[in-house]
Design an enzyme around this catalytic site. Structure first.
Site, PDB file in Angstrom:
ATOM      1  CD  GLN A 102      -2.690  -1.234   2.472  1.00  0.00           C
ATOM      2  OE1 GLN A 102      -2.048  -1.463   3.488  1.00  0.00           O
ATOM      3  NE2 GLN A 102      -3.996  -1.115   2.468  1.00  0.00           N
ATOM      4  CG  HIS A 195     -12.294  -2.268   0.710  1.00  0.00           C
ATOM      5  ND1 HIS A 195     -12.391  -1.816   2.005  1.00  0.00           N
ATOM      6  CD2 HIS A 195     -10.966  -2.423   0.469  1.00  0.00           C
ATOM      7  CE1 HIS A 195     -11.178  -1.702   2.523  1.00  0.00           C
ATOM      8  NE2 HIS A 195     -10.290  -2.051   1.609  1.00  0.00           N
TER       9      HIS A 195
HETATM   10  P1  NAD Z   1       3.168  -6.506   0.671  1.00  0.00           P
HETATM   11  O1  NAD Z   1       3.944  -5.869  -0.427  1.00  0.00           O
HETATM   12  O2  NAD Z   1       3.678  -6.434   2.061  1.00  0.00           O
HETATM   13  O3  NAD Z   1       2.936  -8.056   0.316  1.00  0.00           O
HETATM   14  C1  NAD Z   1       2.584  -8.504  -0.963  1.00  0.00           C
HETATM   15  C2  NAD Z   1       3.270  -9.852  -1.134  1.00  0.00           C
HETATM   16  O4  NAD Z   1       2.770 -10.443  -2.343  1.00  0.00           O
HETATM   17  C3  NAD Z   1       4.797  -9.760  -1.267  1.00  0.00           C
HETATM   18  O5  NAD Z   1       5.407 -10.585  -0.294  1.00  0.00           O
HETATM   19  C4  NAD Z   1       5.072 -10.255  -2.679  1.00  0.00           C
HETATM   20  O6  NAD Z   1       6.306 -10.940  -2.807  1.00  0.00           O
HETATM   21  C5  NAD Z   1       3.864 -11.165  -2.895  1.00  0.00           C
HETATM   22  N1  NAD Z   1       3.589 -11.473  -4.299  1.00  0.00           N
HETATM   23  C6  NAD Z   1       3.513 -10.615  -5.334  1.00  0.00           C
HETATM   24  N2  NAD Z   1       3.238 -11.291  -6.463  1.00  0.00           N
HETATM   25  C7  NAD Z   1       3.137 -12.603  -6.134  1.00  0.00           C
HETATM   26  C8  NAD Z   1       2.857 -13.780  -6.849  1.00  0.00           C
HETATM   27  N3  NAD Z   1       2.639 -13.768  -8.182  1.00  0.00           N
HETATM   28  N4  NAD Z   1       2.811 -14.969  -6.192  1.00  0.00           N
HETATM   29  C9  NAD Z   1       3.043 -14.993  -4.865  1.00  0.00           C
HETATM   30  N5  NAD Z   1       3.310 -13.896  -4.115  1.00  0.00           N
HETATM   31  C10 NAD Z   1       3.352 -12.719  -4.745  1.00  0.00           C
HETATM   32  O7  NAD Z   1       1.680  -5.890   0.582  1.00  0.00           O
HETATM   33  P2  NAD Z   1       0.559  -5.952   1.733  1.00  0.00           P
HETATM   34  O8  NAD Z   1       0.612  -4.728   2.553  1.00  0.00           O
HETATM   35  O9  NAD Z   1       0.586  -7.297   2.380  1.00  0.00           O
HETATM   36  O10 NAD Z   1      -0.770  -5.829   0.847  1.00  0.00           O
HETATM   37  C11 NAD Z   1      -1.145  -6.903   0.014  1.00  0.00           C
HETATM   38  C12 NAD Z   1      -2.449  -6.586  -0.707  1.00  0.00           C
HETATM   39  O11 NAD Z   1      -3.505  -6.497   0.256  1.00  0.00           O
HETATM   40  C13 NAD Z   1      -2.435  -5.227  -1.452  1.00  0.00           C
HETATM   41  O12 NAD Z   1      -3.162  -5.383  -2.664  1.00  0.00           O
HETATM   42  C14 NAD Z   1      -3.178  -4.316  -0.498  1.00  0.00           C
HETATM   43  O13 NAD Z   1      -3.756  -3.210  -1.158  1.00  0.00           O
HETATM   44  C15 NAD Z   1      -4.224  -5.285   0.039  1.00  0.00           C
HETATM   45  N6  NAD Z   1      -4.905  -4.891   1.281  1.00  0.00           N
HETATM   46  C16 NAD Z   1      -6.239  -5.101   1.305  1.00  0.00           C
HETATM   47  C17 NAD Z   1      -6.969  -4.741   2.415  1.00  0.00           C
HETATM   48  C18 NAD Z   1      -8.477  -4.962   2.394  1.00  0.00           C
HETATM   49  O14 NAD Z   1      -9.213  -4.490   3.269  1.00  0.00           O
HETATM   50  N7  NAD Z   1      -8.983  -5.712   1.407  1.00  0.00           N
HETATM   51  C19 NAD Z   1      -6.328  -4.174   3.531  1.00  0.00           C
HETATM   52  C20 NAD Z   1      -4.940  -4.009   3.489  1.00  0.00           C
HETATM   53  C21 NAD Z   1      -4.230  -4.374   2.331  1.00  0.00           C
END
Ligand code: NAD
Length: 337
Positions: A102, A195
């Site tokens: 994010q 959302h």
């Molecule tokens: P982050 O960057 O900490 O983690 C993302 C992970 O995904 C990384 O470890 C990366 O290596 C991995 N990744 C990327 N492509 C991949 C693939 N093809 N296969 C396997 N792993 C892969 O990010 P985060 O803070 O954990 O956020 C993750 C997602 O969750 C984002 O899209 C964020 O916007 C979303 N999010 C959603 C909510 C909600 O309410 N729905 C809340 C917070 C975050």
């Protein structure tokens, strides 16, 4: 590889029957902030016997697994390990949190195409390994990606669930409870729709311990100023952005929300949660995924409920559907949906 349709997948029933007697396994794809926090919350709950973390960076996943295992003696015995997509085979639910951090995005919509491309590949990989499984999507923009994942997977719509406004609903209920000095468990109020910025806090049918709001405030001799409700709604909408501004990412709330949804599935609860899924045609909101109060049990979402709305809330829900449809359209120009 093209996925077979859902009916022919479940015809291979002997394979899946043999999996039914297995211990509960949850696969988490994406071991970043959200994935690792969800794994921790899940391990603390004791609900899953097995948690598999899958990430394109296996070293990061390994680090989280070793850290999580250090909590075992103080909590529950859970087999937590680093895996690959073949380990989704017997997962009761595969949680998708892969995406772009994010802090690297200005809004939930930024990076839509990049995250769309990530999910396109991995939904195919997961469904090839676990054809009838349930997908729980958290990656943002969650409604657009839930819709796309549903289309790509060929699964029935109730088996592709977005975390949707489950988190926003919890933020709304907590602020309400603080405003009225009562427990959030006694507040029945929902945030529906996207959302994102077009979400709708439904005030008209909100209840506190069964009382409509106006009656409750009267009974408690509280003034129910419109402005404080507007402040609660607006603080709910901006809460995620405020946290990201302060510390770069949100993960505790969403981790807990995902575990709540998992509990409803693993324990066949028939809980009513505001989760995102393809909206039924009868709701006349078009081809879109949005959050509405939905019954969640071991089959996924078994029913989407039509909540009572006043005219302005209904108009806002239609506008929210329009916003998400527009984003689905722009994603489909980059990747076929
Ligand atoms: P982050 O960057 O900490 O983690 C993302 C992970 O995904 C990384 O470890 C990366 O290596 C991995 N990744 C990327 N492509 C991949 C693939 N093809 N296969 C396997 N792993 C892969 O990010 P985060 O803070 O954990 O956020 C993750 C997602 O969750 C984002 O899209 C964020 O916007 C979303 N999010 C959603 C909510 C909600 O309410 N729905 C809340 C917070 C975050």
């Amino acid at each position: 590889m093209r996925l077979p349709d859902f009916e022919s997948r479940v015809q291979n029933i002997s394979r899946y029957q043999s999996l039914e007697s297995r211990v509960p396994r949850i696969a988490i794809v994406g071991a970043g902030f959200v994935g690792s926090t969800t794994a921790f919350a899940l391990a603390m709950s004791g609900m899953a016997a097995e948690i598999v973390l899958i990430d394109r960076d296996p070293r990061r996943a390994e680090g989280h697994v070793n850290d999580l295992r250090d909590a075992e003696v103080f909590s529950h015995i859970t087999h937590i390990f680093v895996g690959d997509f073949s380990d989704c085979c017997s997962a009761d639910v595969t949680i998708v949190t892969a995406g772009i951090s994010q802090s690297a995005q200005k809004s939930r919509m930024e990076g839509l195409r990049d995250t769309g491309a990530i999910l396109h590949g991995l939904v195919n990989d997961v469904c090839l390994q676990n054809p009838p499984g349930i997908l729980l999507i958290a990656s943002n923009p969650v409604d657009v990606l839930t819709y796309a994942a549903w289309k790509w997977s060929g699964l029935p719509s109730g088996r592709v669930i977005g975390s949707g406004t489950s988190l926003d609903t919890s933020r709304f209920r907590r602020r309400f409870a603080e405003r009225y000095g009562i427990a959030s468990a006694n507040v029945h109020a929902y945030v529906i729709g996207e959302h994102g910025d077009s979400q709708i806090p439904v005030v008209s049918s909100a209840r506190v311990a069964g009382f409509p709001l106006a009656e409750f405030t009267k009974a408690m001799r509280l003034s129910q100023e419109e402005s404080s409700l507007a402040t609660i709604a607006s603080n709910t909408r901006t809460a995620g952005g405020d946290i990201i501004e302060a510390k770069g990412a949100t993960y505790y709330g969403i981790g807990a929300a995902l575990v709540r949804i998992i509990r409803a599935i693993l324990r066949d609860e028939r809980a009513i949660l505001t989760v995102s899924s393809r909206v039924p045609e009868s709701m006349q909101l078009g081809e879109v995924a949005l959050s509405l109060p939905s019954i969640v049990d071991r089959h996924g979402i078994t029913r989407v409920l039509s909540i009572a709305l006043d005219q302005s809330e209904r108009r806002a829900l239609e506008a929210s559907a329009e916003v998400v449809r527009g984003h689905i359209e722009s994603l489909s120009q980059a990747i076929p949906i």
